[in-house]
Design a protein around this motif. Structure first.
Motif, PDB file in Angstrom:
ATOM      1  N   VAL A   1       0.872  -1.170   0.000  1.00 34.16           N
ATOM      2  CA  VAL A   1       0.000   0.000   0.000  1.00 34.16           C
ATOM      3  C   VAL A   1       0.910   1.221   0.000  1.00 34.16           C
ATOM      4  N   LEU A   2       0.874   1.957  -1.110  1.00 39.76           N
ATOM      5  CA  LEU A   2       1.684   3.162  -1.240  1.00 39.76           C
ATOM      6  C   LEU A   2       0.856   4.364  -0.794  1.00 39.76           C
ATOM      7  N   SER A   3       1.525   5.306  -0.154  1.00 31.22           N
ATOM      8  CA  SER A   3       0.838   6.490   0.384  1.00 31.22           C
ATOM      9  C   SER A   3       1.433   7.745  -0.250  1.00 31.22           C
ATOM     10  N   PHE A   4       0.545   8.574  -0.839  1.00 37.44           N
ATOM     11  CA  PHE A   4       0.991   9.761  -1.574  1.00 37.44           C
ATOM     12  C   PHE A   4       0.327  11.024  -1.029  1.00 37.44           C
ATOM     13  N   LEU A   5       1.070  12.110  -1.093  1.00 37.85           N
ATOM     14  CA  LEU A   5       0.530  13.447  -0.890  1.00 37.85           C
ATOM     15  C   LEU A   5       0.562  14.159  -2.238  1.00 37.85           C
ATOM     16  N   ALA A   6      -0.490  14.905  -2.537  1.00 40.55           N
ATOM     17  CA  ALA A   6      -0.600  15.565  -3.838  1.00 40.55           C
ATOM     18  C   ALA A   6      -0.521  17.073  -3.683  1.00 40.55           C
ATOM     19  N   THR A   7       0.185  17.715  -4.606  1.00 37.71           N
ATOM     20  CA  THR A   7       0.229  19.170  -4.672  1.00 37.71           C
ATOM     21  C   THR A   7      -0.164  19.605  -6.081  1.00 37.71           C
ATOM     22  N   PHE A   8      -0.644  20.848  -6.202  1.00 39.24           N
ATOM     23  CA  PHE A   8      -1.095  21.371  -7.486  1.00 39.24           C
ATOM     24  C   PHE A   8      -0.288  22.609  -7.849  1.00 39.24           C
ATOM     25  N   THR A   9       0.070  22.711  -9.115  1.00 39.84           N
ATOM     26  CA  THR A   9       0.774  23.872  -9.637  1.00 39.84           C
ATOM     27  C   THR A   9      -0.013  24.425 -10.825  1.00 39.84           C
ATOM     28  N   THR A  10      -0.203  25.743 -10.855  1.00 46.54           N
ATOM     29  CA  THR A  10      -0.906  26.378 -11.974  1.00 46.54           C
ATOM     30  C   THR A  10      -0.056  27.531 -12.507  1.00 46.54           C
ATOM     31  N   PHE A  11      -0.394  27.987 -13.706  1.00 43.90           N
ATOM     32  CA  PHE A  11       0.270  29.131 -14.321  1.00 43.90           C
ATOM     33  C   PHE A  11      -0.516  30.380 -13.933  1.00 43.90           C
ATOM     34  N   GLY A  12      -0.221  30.915 -12.777  1.00 49.50           N
ATOM     35  CA  GLY A  12      -1.028  31.981 -12.210  1.00 49.50           C
ATOM     36  C   GLY A  12      -1.002  33.283 -12.984  1.00 49.50           C
ATOM     37  N   THR A  13       0.044  33.577 -13.743  1.00 50.48           N
ATOM     38  CA  THR A  13       0.140  34.850 -14.451  1.00 50.48           C
ATOM     39  C   THR A  13      -0.120  34.707 -15.951  1.00 50.48           C
ATOM     40  N   ALA A  14      -0.603  33.536 -16.370  1.00 50.80           N
ATOM     41  CA  ALA A  14      -0.828  33.320 -17.802  1.00 50.80           C
ATOM     42  C   ALA A  14      -1.947  34.213 -18.318  1.00 50.80           C
ATOM     43  N   ARG A  15      -1.746  34.795 -19.511  1.00 52.40           N
ATOM     44  CA  ARG A  15      -2.783  35.613 -20.135  1.00 52.40           C
ATOM     45  C   ARG A  15      -3.552  34.836 -21.200  1.00 52.40           C
ATOM     46  N   ASP A  16      -3.171  33.597 -21.420  1.00 47.05           N
ATOM     47  CA  ASP A  16      -3.876  32.727 -22.353  1.00 47.05           C
ATOM     48  C   ASP A  16      -4.754  31.779 -21.548  1.00 47.05           C
TER      49      ASP A  16
END
Length: 263
Positions: free
Chosen positions: A223-238
């Motif tokens: 049983v593997l245990s993971f923590l998840a994080t999220f990354t976004t392009f916060g300054t993108a104009r598209d």
């Protein structure tokens, strides 16, 4: 709400809706935006027509997503400032190159790049190997949706040890997003109909020693245990770039870290 649906709608009521969704008072918003509460009230009631810059300033402090900022601008009579390019547009190549470097750099840990619907754009080898084990072929046909992959009984669900809490976490997040984007509602209703034998908390309340809710995934005898994080392009104009999400999984315990590193 799409931009097309609000072309003839006044911007004031829409801004008021976003303010209430964020739980911010007119006075608090006025302090953040550097204007008087009276002016915010006049804008919301239509007694004052905001400038293009004011619409964007209020939207910024209300954390309105870029696509909905375009809708606010259209409702105020201004042209959108966020444009949308398809992923195969040559101008998107630097973005795709960047996310692929992130995916390669995250090895040996799983990572995936998704759009706003949580459809997979790209993934690394650890994600493909660990998260698609035993998944039915129909769930792996593009576009692969990460939420469907996780919760479908033919997907990862039978291998998720803490499925009830993980399901509650994912559905709570999707319900919140679908309240802002009606296009996500059919997906939410679909996932809500999937079976789950474990109790699903209405509100996921962490225990006193919990920092994040781990994903506990059965892989063979482990049983593997993971923590998840999220990354976004916060300054993108598209719009396409602004809605890209990189979900990176990290080992939540020493045994998982040792297994992933091959030691």
């Amino acid at each position: 709400m799409t931009a097309e649906a609000v072309e003839r709608t006044q911007v004031g009521p829409l801004l008021a809706q976003w303010r209430r969704r964020r739980g911010v008072s007119q006075l608090e918003l006025s302090h953040l935006a550097g204007v008087s509460a009276r002016h915010v009230g006049f804008v919301e009631t239509g007694r004052s027509q905001p400038s293009r810059e004011m619409v964007l300033r209020l939207a910024e402090h209300l954390d309105v997503p870029p696509r909905e900022r375009n809708a606010l601008l259209l409702a105020a009579g201004y042209a959108p400032v966020y444009h949308e390019k398809p992923l195969d547009d040559p101008a998107m190549r630097p973005v795709l190159d960047a996310v692929r470097r992130v995916l390669r750099g995250h090895h040996p840990y799983p990572a995936v790049v998704m759009d706003g619907r949580r459809d997979v754009i790209a993934s690394n080898e650890p994600f493909d190997r660990l998260f698609t084990e035993g998944v039915a072929a129909h769930l792996l046909r593009p576009p692969v949706n990460v939420l469907r992959l996780a919760l479908h009984p033919d997907g990862m669900a039978p291998r998720i040890v803490n499925l009830g809490r993980w399901r509650g976490k994912l559905l709570t997040g999707l319900a919140r997003r679908s309240a802002l984007d009606g296009n996500l509602r059919p997906l939410y209703e679909e996932l809500l109909g999937y079976p789950c034998e474990q109790p699903v908390p209405e509100a996921d309340i962490p225990g006193p020693d919990e920092i994040m809710l781990p994903l506990e995934l059965r892989c063979g005898e482990r049983v593997l245990s993971f923590l998840a994080t999220f990354t976004t392009f916060g300054t993108a104009r598209d719009l396409t770039s602004s809605e890209l999400i990189i979900e990176s999984f990290f080992p939540a315990d020493d045994d998982t870290a040792a297994y992933l590193s091959g030691s």
